[in-house]
Scaffold this motif. Structure first.
Motif, PDB file in Angstrom:
ATOM      1  N   TYR A 156      68.469   9.071  60.174  1.00  0.00           N
ATOM      2  CA  TYR A 156      69.384   8.799  61.283  1.00  0.00           C
ATOM      3  C   TYR A 156      70.804   8.985  60.774  1.00  0.00           C
ATOM      4  O   TYR A 156      71.044   8.981  59.572  1.00  0.00           O
ATOM      5  N   ASP A 157      71.744   9.176  61.704  1.00  0.00           N
ATOM      6  CA  ASP A 157      73.139   9.334  61.286  1.00  0.00           C
ATOM      7  C   ASP A 157      73.625   8.039  60.658  1.00  0.00           C
ATOM      8  O   ASP A 157      73.430   6.970  61.209  1.00  0.00           O
ATOM      9  N   GLY A 158      74.190   8.153  59.490  1.00  0.00           N
ATOM     10  CA  GLY A 158      74.643   6.979  58.760  1.00  0.00           C
ATOM     11  C   GLY A 158      73.606   6.402  57.815  1.00  0.00           C
ATOM     12  O   GLY A 158      73.865   5.404  57.139  1.00  0.00           O
ATOM     13  N   ALA A 159      72.438   7.022  57.714  1.00  0.00           N
ATOM     14  CA  ALA A 159      71.405   6.568  56.769  1.00  0.00           C
ATOM     15  C   ALA A 159      71.912   6.790  55.337  1.00  0.00           C
ATOM     16  O   ALA A 159      72.808   7.610  55.100  1.00  0.00           O
ATOM     17  N   PRO A 160      71.360   6.069  54.363  1.00  0.00           N
ATOM     18  CA  PRO A 160      71.811   6.251  52.979  1.00  0.00           C
ATOM     19  C   PRO A 160      71.757   7.711  52.506  1.00  0.00           C
ATOM     20  O   PRO A 160      72.674   8.173  51.817  1.00  0.00           O
ATOM     21  N   GLU A 161      70.729   8.443  52.909  1.00  0.00           N
ATOM     22  CA  GLU A 161      70.641   9.852  52.495  1.00  0.00           C
ATOM     23  C   GLU A 161      71.711  10.708  53.172  1.00  0.00           C
ATOM     24  O   GLU A 161      72.146  11.721  52.624  1.00  0.00           O
ATOM     25  N   ASP A 162      72.145  10.300  54.346  1.00  0.00           N
ATOM     26  CA  ASP A 162      73.242  10.987  55.027  1.00  0.00           C
ATOM     27  C   ASP A 162      74.543  10.772  54.252  1.00  0.00           C
ATOM     28  O   ASP A 162      75.308  11.708  54.018  1.00  0.00           O
ATOM     29  N   LEU A 163      74.791   9.556  53.841  1.00  0.00           N
ATOM     30  CA  LEU A 163      75.975   9.251  53.035  1.00  0.00           C
ATOM     31  C   LEU A 163      75.930   9.998  51.701  1.00  0.00           C
ATOM     32  O   LEU A 163      76.944  10.553  51.258  1.00  0.00           O
ATOM     33  N   LEU A 164      74.787  10.035  51.067  1.00  0.00           N
ATOM     34  CA  LEU A 164      74.644  10.776  49.806  1.00  0.00           C
ATOM     35  C   LEU A 164      74.980  12.254  50.015  1.00  0.00           C
ATOM     36  O   LEU A 164      75.695  12.857  49.207  1.00  0.00           O
ATOM     37  N   LEU A 165      74.507  12.824  51.113  1.00  0.00           N
ATOM     38  CA  LEU A 165      74.802  14.222  51.413  1.00  0.00           C
ATOM     39  C   LEU A 165      76.300  14.431  51.622  1.00  0.00           C
ATOM     40  O   LEU A 165      76.875  15.416  51.156  1.00  0.00           O
ATOM     41  N   THR A 166      76.946  13.486  52.290  1.00  0.00           N
ATOM     42  CA  THR A 166      78.397  13.558  52.478  1.00  0.00           C
ATOM     43  C   THR A 166      79.114  13.597  51.127  1.00  0.00           C
ATOM     44  O   THR A 166      80.003  14.425  50.908  1.00  0.00           O
ATOM     45  N   GLY A 180      66.458  11.955  66.496  1.00  0.00           N
ATOM     46  CA  GLY A 180      66.590  12.298  67.900  1.00  0.00           C
ATOM     47  C   GLY A 180      67.895  11.804  68.488  1.00  0.00           C
ATOM     48  O   GLY A 180      68.626  11.029  67.875  1.00  0.00           O
ATOM     49  N   GLU A 181      68.169  12.257  69.688  1.00  0.00           N
ATOM     50  CA  GLU A 181      69.392  11.922  70.405  1.00  0.00           C
ATOM     51  C   GLU A 181      69.195  10.579  71.107  1.00  0.00           C
ATOM     52  O   GLU A 181      68.736  10.512  72.240  1.00  0.00           O
ATOM     53  N   GLU A 182      69.508   9.502  70.401  1.00  0.00           N
ATOM     54  CA  GLU A 182      69.300   8.160  70.940  1.00  0.00           C
ATOM     55  C   GLU A 182      70.233   7.182  70.235  1.00  0.00           C
ATOM     56  O   GLU A 182      70.747   7.472  69.165  1.00  0.00           O
ATOM     57  N   LEU A 183      70.442   6.042  70.839  1.00  0.00           N
ATOM     58  CA  LEU A 183      71.354   5.046  70.293  1.00  0.00           C
ATOM     59  C   LEU A 183      70.795   4.386  69.028  1.00  0.00           C
ATOM     60  O   LEU A 183      71.536   4.045  68.124  1.00  0.00           O
ATOM     61  N   ARG A 184      69.483   4.197  68.991  1.00  0.00           N
ATOM     62  CA  ARG A 184      68.801   3.606  67.834  1.00  0.00           C
ATOM     63  C   ARG A 184      67.814   4.625  67.256  1.00  0.00           C
ATOM     64  O   ARG A 184      66.598   4.466  67.401  1.00  0.00           O
ATOM     65  N   PRO A 185      68.305   5.654  66.589  1.00  0.00           N
ATOM     66  CA  PRO A 185      67.421   6.735  66.145  1.00  0.00           C
ATOM     67  C   PRO A 185      66.369   6.327  65.121  1.00  0.00           C
ATOM     68  O   PRO A 185      65.352   7.003  64.978  1.00  0.00           O
ATOM     69  N   VAL A 236      78.046   0.029  58.670  1.00  0.00           N
ATOM     70  CA  VAL A 236      77.993  -0.707  59.941  1.00  0.00           C
ATOM     71  C   VAL A 236      77.082  -0.065  60.982  1.00  0.00           C
ATOM     72  O   VAL A 236      76.888  -0.636  62.057  1.00  0.00           O
ATOM     73  N   ARG A 237      76.524   1.098  60.709  1.00  0.00           N
ATOM     74  CA  ARG A 237      75.794   1.884  61.709  1.00  0.00           C
ATOM     75  C   ARG A 237      74.785   1.067  62.500  1.00  0.00           C
ATOM     76  O   ARG A 237      74.785   1.073  63.730  1.00  0.00           O
ATOM     77  N   LYS A 238      73.908   0.383  61.855  1.00  0.00           N
ATOM     78  CA  LYS A 238      72.847  -0.333  62.567  1.00  0.00           C
ATOM     79  C   LYS A 238      73.359  -1.589  63.274  1.00  0.00           C
ATOM     80  O   LYS A 238      72.774  -2.034  64.256  1.00  0.00           O
ATOM     81  N   ARG A 239      74.463  -2.137  62.791  1.00  0.00           N
ATOM     82  CA  ARG A 239      74.976  -3.387  63.369  1.00  0.00           C
ATOM     83  C   ARG A 239      75.839  -3.181  64.615  1.00  0.00           C
ATOM     84  O   ARG A 239      75.913  -4.060  65.460  1.00  0.00           O
TER      85      ARG A 239
END
Length: 185
Positions: free
Chosen positions: A130-140, A99-104, A172-175
């Motif tokens: 969430y954006d920056g999740a490990p699966e997002d990086l794998l997709l990149t 979702g569209e939120e700071l802490r998805p 760094v996404r979550k931090r």
């Protein structure tokens, strides 16, 4: 999904174009990068995932630009076609994320992307948690692979840079969220 994933999508499309006509590599890659980034400019110019994201209506320019590039292939038409296709894919694929939120990762807002044609927000599917999740990086990384094989020189450097930015963002996404909360609140 994070912007590097959308840029990687554009580079994958550009790699397919390069296989058909290597003379159009630069235009296709530039279009892919621009189309991958453009919708996220609404972070600065309106409401994110609403102002410049068009998951349904974004396909209308694709229906014009792609046939034009097929009929009259050249740097301008091919760059435009790849940019339109990548921007439409960007907007449509954001529904697969959070979702569209700071802490998805907390899943407090189910709104993924606004559909102007429907007049409502489309619900997040959390295929990419969430954006920056490990699966997002794998997709990149997977989407950038064709560009690493097909391209040389500056375009290959852009592909490598896309992966590098994705790795740093995912790390760094979550931090970094705590630094943006005072700005957003």
């Amino acid at each position: 999904m994070m912007s590097p994933t959308h840029v990687a999508t554009g580079l994958a499309v550009a790699a397919a174009v390069a296989a058909v006509d290597p003379a159009l590599v630069t235009a296709a890659a530039a279009g892919g990068v621009l189309g991958g980034v453009f919708p996220d400019l609404d972070l600065f110019a309106g409401e994110h995932r609403k102002t410049l994201h068009f998951p349904v209506l974004g396909w209308i320019p694709v229906l014009v630009a792609v046939p034009l590039a097929l009929v009259a292939p050249g740097p301008a038409t091919v760059g435009l076609a790849v940019a339109c296709l990548t921007a439409a894919t960007h907007a449509a694929s954001d529904v697969l994320g959070a979702g569209e939120e700071l802490r998805p990762w907390e899943r407090t807002n189910p709104n993924a992307v606004y559909c102007h044609a429907c007049g409502r927000w489309l619900r997040a599917r959390y295929v990419i948690r969430y954006d920056g999740a490990p699966e997002d990086l794998l997709l990149t990384v997977l989407l950038t692979a064709p560009a690493l094989v097909v391209f040389e020189g500056p375009v290959r450097l852009v592909a490598l840079g896309t992966i590098a930015v994705g790795v740093v963002y995912a790390a760094v996404r979550k931090r970094v969220v705590r630094y943006f909360e005072p700005i957003v609140d």
